[in-house]
Design a protein around this motif. Structure first.
Motif, PDB file in Angstrom:
ATOM      1  N   MET A 186      14.791  35.936  11.787  1.00 26.36           N
ATOM      2  CA  MET A 186      13.520  35.283  12.146  1.00 26.36           C
ATOM      3  C   MET A 186      12.633  36.186  12.977  1.00 26.36           C
ATOM      4  O   MET A 186      13.102  37.137  13.637  1.00 26.36           O
ATOM      5  CB  MET A 186      13.784  33.984  12.912  1.00 26.36           C
ATOM      6  N   ASN A 187      11.363  35.877  12.907  1.00 29.81           N
ATOM      7  CA  ASN A 187      10.362  36.584  13.702  1.00 29.81           C
ATOM      8  C   ASN A 187       9.372  35.538  14.189  1.00 29.81           C
ATOM      9  O   ASN A 187       8.851  34.751  13.393  1.00 29.81           O
ATOM     10  CB  ASN A 187       9.658  37.643  12.847  1.00 29.81           C
ATOM     11  N   PHE A 188       9.118  35.519  15.506  1.00 28.71           N
ATOM     12  CA  PHE A 188       8.189  34.508  16.018  1.00 28.71           C
ATOM     13  C   PHE A 188       7.381  35.030  17.193  1.00 28.71           C
ATOM     14  O   PHE A 188       7.773  35.984  17.877  1.00 28.71           O
ATOM     15  CB  PHE A 188       8.924  33.223  16.413  1.00 28.71           C
ATOM     16  N   ARG A 189       6.241  34.386  17.376  1.00 31.50           N
ATOM     17  CA  ARG A 189       5.409  34.647  18.549  1.00 31.50           C
ATOM     18  C   ARG A 189       5.793  33.646  19.626  1.00 31.50           C
ATOM     19  O   ARG A 189       6.131  32.502  19.337  1.00 31.50           O
ATOM     20  CB  ARG A 189       3.914  34.492  18.209  1.00 31.50           C
ATOM     21  N   ALA A 190       5.734  34.076  20.877  1.00 33.98           N
ATOM     22  CA  ALA A 190       6.047  33.182  21.997  1.00 33.98           C
ATOM     23  C   ALA A 190       5.262  33.626  23.220  1.00 33.98           C
ATOM     24  O   ALA A 190       4.584  34.659  23.211  1.00 33.98           O
ATOM     25  CB  ALA A 190       7.543  33.185  22.290  1.00 33.98           C
ATOM     26  N   GLN A 191       5.360  32.826  24.247  1.00 37.50           N
ATOM     27  CA  GLN A 191       4.686  33.146  25.502  1.00 37.50           C
ATOM     28  C   GLN A 191       5.693  33.072  26.640  1.00 37.50           C
ATOM     29  O   GLN A 191       6.428  32.093  26.775  1.00 37.50           O
ATOM     30  CB  GLN A 191       3.538  32.162  25.759  1.00 37.50           C
TER      31      GLN A 191
END
Length: 208
Positions: free
Chosen positions: A87-92
């Motif tokens: 998986m690949n995801f954007r986060a903060q």
């Protein structure tokens, strides 16, 4: 007769002078008492101000480190006897600083694990969270199960329709107070991410 009157007048004058002197001394005494009271009140006030200032303003608190706002760019999950995920995801990443001074933090490694085994990492570069504010850092995360030593639990969990990951980090840095005092403060992050396999989104994200 005139001499007696003169003596009487002199007596009255002395008594008047003595009375005036006593009144003057009394006024001076009262002024000294008032001055002492004012000084005491001011001293007590100063002690209170310094105490409050020390307890509230100059007390350095540990910041809070949290992971939030996960949005997937890609999520590949394979179930069966040879399960895997990629998986690949954007986060903060959020650094909340509640101090009356900036918090300067060092490079921080965030580690993602599954069943205690590492499935990915990211580096938060050193930075600064301003006084009484939250520093928001956008990151890209890539995770893979290819390095898992055992996938038996992964097969069971994926069959149940969920995938649970952990995210941990320890951030170190210094709080700067009044531009002169620097106090070392660190904070730990411990987050749990539950992914809905069928919907391919985050079902729950809990950090503490």
């Amino acid at each position: 007769m005139a001499e007696k009157n003169q003596q009487a007048n002199n007596g009255y004058t002395r008594r008047d002078e003595e009375s005036a002197s006593l009144q003057s001394d009394e006024l001076k005494r009262k002024k000294r008492i008032k001055l002492a009271i004012y000084i005491a009140i001011f001293a007590v006030f100063q002690v209170i101000v310094i105490t409050v200032f020390g307890l509230v303003v100059m007390r350095a608190k540990s910041p809070k480190l949290r992971l939030s706002d996960i949005e997937f760019n890609s999520l590949n999950i394979v179930q069966g006897s040879s399960p895997l995920f990629d998986m690949n995801f954007r986060a903060q990443v959020r650094v909340k600083n509640s101090n009356f001074g900036p918090y300067k933090f060092d490079n921080t490694t965030v580690t993602f694990t599954y069943g205690g085994a590492t499935v990915g990492q990211l580096i938060i570069p050193k930075g600064k969270a301003g006084l009484k504010s939250t520093k928001k850092i956008n990151v890209i995360v890539s995770l893979s199960s290819s390095q898992l030593p055992n996938t038996a639990n992964l097969e069971t969990e994926l069959t149940a329709g969920t995938l649970t990951l952990s995210s941990t980090a320890k951030m170190t840095g210094k709080v700067e107070l009044m531009l002169i005092m620097k106090k070392k403060k660190s904070t730990d992050m411990n987050c749990f991410i539950t992914i809905d396999v069928a919907a391919k989104n985050v079902r729950a994200l809990q950090c503490k």
